[in-house]
Design an enzyme around this catalytic site. Sequence first.
Site, PDB file in Angstrom:
ATOM      1  N   GLY A 175      45.949  39.154  46.618  1.00 56.67           N
ATOM      2  CA  GLY A 175      45.740  39.318  48.060  1.00 56.67           C
ATOM      3  C   GLY A 175      46.175  40.674  48.582  1.00 56.67           C
ATOM      4  O   GLY A 175      46.941  41.397  47.940  1.00 56.67           O
ATOM      5  N   VAL A 177      48.130  41.505  51.065  1.00 55.77           N
ATOM      6  CA  VAL A 177      49.541  41.692  51.409  1.00 55.77           C
ATOM      7  C   VAL A 177      50.465  41.108  50.342  1.00 55.77           C
ATOM      8  O   VAL A 177      51.626  40.840  50.588  1.00 55.77           O
ATOM      9  CB  VAL A 177      49.883  41.072  52.795  1.00 55.77           C
ATOM     10  N   CYS A 178      49.931  40.931  49.141  1.00 57.98           N
ATOM     11  CA  CYS A 178      50.735  40.417  48.040  1.00 57.98           C
ATOM     12  C   CYS A 178      51.038  41.563  47.082  1.00 57.98           C
ATOM     13  O   CYS A 178      50.138  42.302  46.690  1.00 57.98           O
ATOM     14  CB  CYS A 178      49.978  39.313  47.311  1.00 57.98           C
ATOM     15  N   ILE A 179      52.303  41.704  46.701  1.00 58.04           N
ATOM     16  CA  ILE A 179      52.660  42.799  45.784  1.00 58.04           C
ATOM     17  C   ILE A 179      53.276  42.257  44.494  1.00 58.04           C
ATOM     18  O   ILE A 179      54.008  42.943  43.796  1.00 58.04           O
ATOM     19  CB  ILE A 179      53.604  43.817  46.476  1.00 58.04           C
ATOM     20  N   THR A 180      52.930  40.996  44.167  1.00 55.86           N
ATOM     21  CA  THR A 180      53.431  40.386  42.932  1.00 55.86           C
ATOM     22  C   THR A 180      53.141  41.277  41.728  1.00 55.86           C
ATOM     23  O   THR A 180      53.995  41.487  40.873  1.00 55.86           O
ATOM     24  CB  THR A 180      52.779  38.995  42.734  1.00 55.86           C
TER      25      THR A 180
END
Length: 329
Positions: A175, A177-180
Amino acid sequence: MNNLNSVFDYEDIQLIPNKCVINSRLEADTSVKLGNFTFKLPVVPANMQTIIDDKIAEMLAKEGYFYIMHRFEAENRAAFIKKMHQQGLIASISVGVKADEHAFIREISADALIPEFITIDIAHGHADSVIKTIQLIKRLMPQTFVIAGNVGTPEAVRELENAGADATKVGIGPGKVCITKVKTGFGTGGWQLAAVKWCAKAASKPVIADGGIRTHGDIAKSIRMGATMVMVGSLFAAHEESPGQTVERDGQLFKEYFGSASEYQKGEHKNVEGKKILLPHKGSLKDTLKEMEEDLQSSISYAGGRDLSALTKVDYVVVKNSIWNGDAI
């Protein structure tokens, strides 16, 4: 695992048209069945605090769209189920996997507050804790449709289905806004569409593609690869109705959008795997839903069919990162 060299993502794929069999795209049927219910679109807004709230959930349910309420105001969930049922609407909530969440599941079961849908929602869903939570819900509320995730491998899909999940949610950190992927080195970012394809192949129940959707055409591509439903975050963010805070910059209106594992969501800087961004204000959510429906109807007409099943059969080509030819979206 599948051939790891055959990975691709949304921007690498182009679907190939078939002969059109309808006179107008308005004849194309975009509805989808999930559990015992039929919904207008194979799209669900992400169960994130800057995407959905009570008001939007009610609007979506009344209009015939699927929704999943987020789990970040845990104390309001029982009242939310009651309120939806009093209006004759479906209740669709999210839960986590910790002891207090198990207590909540027992509590609503004892109070006969049975939601039609429960989504078990954690970042790494291929976990014993998720399996135990699926089994608990299915034991206490066998009629509830359980969506479990998030996962990124066929093995995970099989294991969660075997535990009793009615659908799995596929996507680890693709996604906006996901920084996994940055924080951990793991995830389906960059090959999310291939992950959907592999997971759907292994699945015997519906798969929900979650994350990485940047355009309406990506919804059609997800369905081609086997997804029943597509979860969308950034495309649904920053609307008039969206819960995110409105901010003015240089005379332009923006809305906040942050990830579920961001410090803004958690209220603390611990195990952060999300970030906050500002998106330009987009107008009415109903207009976006209408446009999505029309674009999907066009996709069906290009696929040479009358409903979503046509999209599952079209050919496609892999055009490595080149469908934009350097253009911005």
